[in-house]
Scaffold this motif. Structure first.
Motif, short mmCIF file in Angstrom:
data_model
loop_
_atom_site.label_atom_id
_atom_site.label_comp_id
_atom_site.label_asym_id
_atom_site.label_seq_id
_atom_site.Cartn_x
_atom_site.Cartn_y
_atom_site.Cartn_z
N ASP A 1 4.17 -18.48 -35.52
CA ASP A 1 5.39 -18.60 -34.73
C ASP A 1 5.12 -19.41 -33.46
O ASP A 1 4.43 -18.95 -32.56
N ASP A 2 5.67 -20.59 -33.42
CA ASP A 2 5.66 -21.47 -32.24
C ASP A 2 4.29 -21.60 -31.58
O ASP A 2 4.12 -21.24 -30.41
N LEU A 46 7.04 -21.67 -37.69
CA LEU A 46 8.28 -21.64 -36.92
C LEU A 46 7.99 -22.42 -35.64
O LEU A 46 7.01 -22.15 -34.95
N THR A 47 8.82 -23.41 -35.32
CA THR A 47 8.56 -24.21 -34.13
C THR A 47 9.84 -24.81 -33.57
O THR A 47 10.83 -25.01 -34.28
N HIS A 48 9.80 -25.09 -32.27
CA HIS A 48 10.86 -25.81 -31.57
C HIS A 48 10.36 -27.19 -31.15
O HIS A 48 11.12 -27.96 -30.57
N TYR A 97 6.68 -30.39 -35.59
CA TYR A 97 7.49 -30.32 -36.81
C TYR A 97 7.24 -31.54 -37.71
O TYR A 97 7.05 -31.41 -38.91
N THR A 128 13.48 -26.66 -44.55
CA THR A 128 13.63 -26.81 -43.10
C THR A 128 15.07 -26.52 -42.69
O THR A 128 16.00 -26.71 -43.47
#
Length: 85
Positions: free
Chosen positions: A16-17, A47-49, A54, A74
């Motif tokens: 996660d991120d 999971l990424t911002h 990405y 995605t």
């Protein structure tokens, strides 16, 4: 992931991120480290911002993890002229 190779092949790994607070150089370094340690896992979820991270993940999954064909899913938010929707 430094477990018995037979156990690694059966693992589901969720990350996660992982690069939220990293500068661009360290995003690439973190990606390289994860790619080298996670190439044999059965299923891998990121999971990424971070758009740079990405895109690295997309290129990696597009080539197949560990040489094996891969599939991926995605979710990209739609951005309208009034903001996100």
């Amino acid at each position: 992931v430094s477990a018995d190779p037979d156990k690694v092949r059966d693992m589901l790994v969720i990350i996660d991120d992982p690069v939220t607070s990293l500068d661009s150089t360290n995003v690439y370094n973190a990606f390289a480290l994860m790619r080298s340690h996670l190439r044999d896992v059965k299923q891998l979820i990121f999971l990424t911002h971070n758009f740079v991270f990405y895109r690295l993940i997309l290129r990696w999954f597009g080539k197949g993890i560990g040489g094996a064909p891969s599939s991926y899913f995605t979710i990209i938010p739609e951005v309208t002229e009034h903001g996100r929707r």
